[in-house]
Each structure stands twice: as C-alpha cells, then as structure tokens.
Design a protein around this motif. Structure first.
Motif, PDB file in Angstrom:
ATOM      1  N   UNK A   1      -4.639  36.999 -48.712  1.00 53.99           N
ATOM      2  CA  UNK A   1      -4.601  37.642 -50.027  1.00 53.99           C
ATOM      3  C   UNK A   1      -3.188  38.098 -50.383  1.00 53.99           C
ATOM      4  N   UNK A   2      -2.911  38.150 -51.667  1.00 57.66           N
ATOM      5  CA  UNK A   2      -1.609  38.631 -52.135  1.00 57.66           C
ATOM      6  C   UNK A   2      -1.509  40.144 -52.006  1.00 57.66           C
ATOM      7  N   UNK A   3      -2.596  40.839 -52.333  1.00 59.53           N
ATOM      8  CA  UNK A   3      -2.629  42.301 -52.292  1.00 59.53           C
ATOM      9  C   UNK A   3      -3.435  42.732 -51.068  1.00 59.53           C
TER      10      UNK A   3
ATOM     11  N   UNK B   1     -10.206  39.506 -40.751  1.00 59.42           N
ATOM     12  CA  UNK B   1      -8.812  39.931 -40.639  1.00 59.42           C
ATOM     13  C   UNK B   1      -8.137  39.690 -41.980  1.00 59.42           C
ATOM     14  N   UNK B   2      -7.294  40.611 -42.391  1.00 58.74           N
ATOM     15  CA  UNK B   2      -6.563  40.491 -43.649  1.00 58.74           C
ATOM     16  C   UNK B   2      -5.122  40.108 -43.361  1.00 58.74           C
ATOM     17  N   UNK B   3      -4.641  39.075 -44.035  1.00 59.34           N
ATOM     18  CA  UNK B   3      -3.239  38.682 -43.885  1.00 59.34           C
ATOM     19  C   UNK B   3      -2.644  38.417 -45.267  1.00 59.34           C
ATOM     20  N   UNK B   4      -1.382  38.739 -45.417  1.00 57.05           N
ATOM     21  CA  UNK B   4      -0.718  38.586 -46.708  1.00 57.05           C
ATOM     22  C   UNK B   4      -0.363  37.132 -46.972  1.00 57.05           C
ATOM     23  N   UNK B   5      -0.699  36.667 -48.156  1.00 53.32           N
ATOM     24  CA  UNK B   5      -0.325  35.330 -48.617  1.00 53.32           C
ATOM     25  C   UNK B   5      -0.139  35.370 -50.122  1.00 53.32           C
TER      26      UNK B   5
ATOM     27  N   UNK C   1      -2.087  24.684 -57.428  1.00 56.44           N
ATOM     28  CA  UNK C   1      -1.828  23.420 -56.725  1.00 56.44           C
ATOM     29  C   UNK C   1      -0.681  23.503 -55.722  1.00 56.44           C
ATOM     30  N   UNK C   2       0.523  23.805 -56.183  1.00 55.77           N
ATOM     31  CA  UNK C   2       1.691  23.679 -55.310  1.00 55.77           C
ATOM     32  C   UNK C   2       1.655  24.658 -54.140  1.00 55.77           C
ATOM     33  N   UNK C   3       1.209  25.881 -54.371  1.00 56.39           N
ATOM     34  CA  UNK C   3       1.092  26.837 -53.277  1.00 56.39           C
ATOM     35  C   UNK C   3       0.111  26.368 -52.216  1.00 56.39           C
ATOM     36  N   UNK C   4      -1.037  25.879 -52.674  1.00 60.49           N
ATOM     37  CA  UNK C   4      -2.043  25.368 -51.729  1.00 60.49           C
ATOM     38  C   UNK C   4      -1.588  24.058 -51.074  1.00 60.49           C
TER      39      UNK C   4
ATOM     40  N   UNK D   1       8.150  31.207 -49.652  1.00 59.72           N
ATOM     41  CA  UNK D   1       8.561  31.910 -48.437  1.00 59.72           C
ATOM     42  C   UNK D   1       7.371  32.636 -47.820  1.00 59.72           C
ATOM     43  N   UNK D   2       6.512  33.217 -48.659  1.00 56.49           N
ATOM     44  CA  UNK D   2       5.309  33.878 -48.182  1.00 56.49           C
ATOM     45  C   UNK D   2       4.337  32.868 -47.581  1.00 56.49           C
ATOM     46  N   UNK D   3       4.229  31.704 -48.212  1.00 52.39           N
ATOM     47  CA  UNK D   3       3.354  30.652 -47.693  1.00 52.39           C
ATOM     48  C   UNK D   3       3.813  30.222 -46.298  1.00 52.39           C
ATOM     49  N   UNK D   4       5.121  30.040 -46.147  1.00 52.15           N
ATOM     50  CA  UNK D   4       5.654  29.642 -44.844  1.00 52.15           C
ATOM     51  C   UNK D   4       5.429  30.717 -43.781  1.00 52.15           C
TER      52      UNK D   4
END
Length: 289
Positions: A44-46, A62-66, A113-116, A72-75
């Motif tokens: 999740x972003x938030x 589990x919660x993880x930031x994405x 699209x591009x993020x996924x 950069x966040x995706x990587x």
C-alpha cells in the motif's frame, strides 16, 4: 451453483501480495486470502491506512509500503521480497484529473500499468504460481497510443486515459503469458475484472460534477465489492489456462467465469509486444526470466 469466495481452497504455506489492499476490492481480496491461510502482504502507498486494514483481517498479514507512482518505491518493495507465490496487481486510480507520477508518467497509465509492469518484472524470478492483474470493462473504450502513451501531445481526457490503462492491463497479461510460455515457466498470467462494483474509486475522481453522479449510480446499480473481488479470487485460485480473463458472465453481473469479453484491440499480439517494449524502455525493467 455460482462460485463464491466460500469455495476458495486452502492457501496455507503460500504467500500472496495484493497491491492497493487497504480498501475496496484489494482489502477483500487480501482478507479472503488470509482467511484461507495465505501469508498476505498488503502492498500500500499509505501504511497508516494499511495498518488499519490489517487490523480488520484475521490471519497472517503484513503491511509494506509500495507507491506505484514512484519507480524507486517499486524497486525498494521488490528488493524486500524473498519469495511470493501469487502477485495480485489490484491497485488503481480511475478517471482522475491530469497529473504526473514521480517519473513523469501520466498518472493513470503510470499507476495502473507502468507501476505494475515494473513490479511484476522485478518480482518475476521470485514468483512461483501466477500473476493476476485487475482490468475493467472500460478497456472497451481504450486505445493504445504508442507515440503518446503519457498524453503529452494531445488534450488529456480522463476516461479515455483510464480506458487506455485498463486495455494496457490486458495487453500486458497477453504478452507476459507469451513470454512465460516461451521461457518454459510454470507461472501463469491472468486478468480479471470486477464488473461494476461499488468501491472508493468512484469517489476519488477529483471531478466535482462526476463524483456525485458516480456515488449516486453506485447506490442504484453497483454490486457490492465482495462481488467484484470474487472475480479476482477466482483468477487467483482456480485451475485456468494462462491469459484467461475472468469476470461476471453478463458483464457487470452474473456467475463468475473465465470467459469475460475482451475487445479485439485487447487480443492484438503485435500491439501487446510493442507496448511491452515501450514499457521496458519507460520503466528500465525487463522480463525477469
């Protein structure tokens, strides 16, 4: 009898990542996966909202930031994953005003699209079973403009931009499955659409006229989000061939099945390959196998 989430098999011992899992279809998808024993990662972003969502779920979560609008966040997210059985590309935005992602992409094609696309490629060596990407019946209004994917050379139109991003989801699934098969991988790529389900997407268009109309339509016509998530869960759990498109039999309602209608444009292998190549260039990621 129609298939429902009550028919899900056990996912004990498996790990599932669901993007956009803090609300709507993603939250229900994550909740049901955890219910049947999966270790479920809410991407999740938030993270504050993600923590709230996780508190409402029983099971191993589990919660993880994405942030899909920031490569950069995706990587960073992908680097933190050791192994995953199922990736659910669920997060999305719909018909929002023109905006750019951190990397300069139009926000809908960038997020949906591009993020996924980048996330999937980066995780692919770690995925064991399948990638399920959530598209929409609105792919039917979509056109892929390979020369202006990010709406820099034409007037921006929110709904056609959304349609383009959802068409891109189906073309991505098609080309991903082709590449997986060519590589001899057992991993499958599938897509699903929820029909017309009431989620918070319709309340976040940023349009002062359109948003109230959508919210009123939700009350009158939409199916509950549990119905929409059912399509994703079917794609996640059932023995289906690669490049299957799951959805309600009658477009927005009806039994869940593997014969959802896709437009001729969504079946175009040449466009799918060209979009893949462009997406690789834009995201600086390549097919991971």
């Amino acid at each position: 009898m129609s298939w429902t989430a009550a028919d899900l098999p056990s996912f004990a011992g498996r790990t599932v990542i669901v993007t956009g899992a803090n609300s709507g279809l993603g939250l229900i998808t994550a909740r049901e996966m955890a219910r049947v024993g999966a270790k479920t990662i809410l991407a999740v972003r938030n993270t504050a909202k993600g923590d709230e969502a996780a508190a409402s779920i029983t099971g191993d979560v589990e919660v993880r930031k994405l942030d899909l609008q920031d490569l950069a966040s995706v990587r960073a997210f992908a680097d933190g994953v050791d192994r995953v059985d199922v990736l659910v590309n669920n997060a999305g935005i719909m018909a929002v005003p023109y905006a750019l992602t951190v990397d300069g992409f139009e926000s809908q094609i960038g997020t949906n699209h591009l993020g996924h696309f980048a996330l999937t490629n980066l995780l692919l060596p770690k995925i064991t079973e399948r990638v399920v990407t959530v598209s929409s019946v609105m792919h039917l209004i979509g056109r892929i403009n390979l020369k202006d994917l990010n709406w820099k050379a034409r007037p921006y139109l929110a709904w056609p931009a959304y349609g383009q991003s959802k068409l891109a989801n189906l073309l991505f699934t098609k080309e991903l499955q082709r590449r997986l098969a060519a590589a001899g991988s057992p991993v499958k790529a599938l897509a699903a659409h929820p029909g017309y389900s009431a989620t918070n997407l319709q309340g976040q268009t940023g349009n002062p006229i359109g948003t109230p109309v959508w919210l009123a339509a939700n009350r009158l016509f939409a199916t509950p989000p549990e119905f929409g998530a059912r399509q994703t869960l079917y794609a996640v759990s059932q023995d289906l061939p690669g490049d299957t498109f799951v959805g309600p039999r009658f477009g927005s309602r009806g039994p869940t099945g593997a014969t959802a209608f896709r437009s001729p444009l969504a079946r175009n292998a040449k466009t799918a390959a060209a979009l893949w190549e462009l997406s690789e260039q834009l995201t600086d990621t390549k097919f991971g196998l």
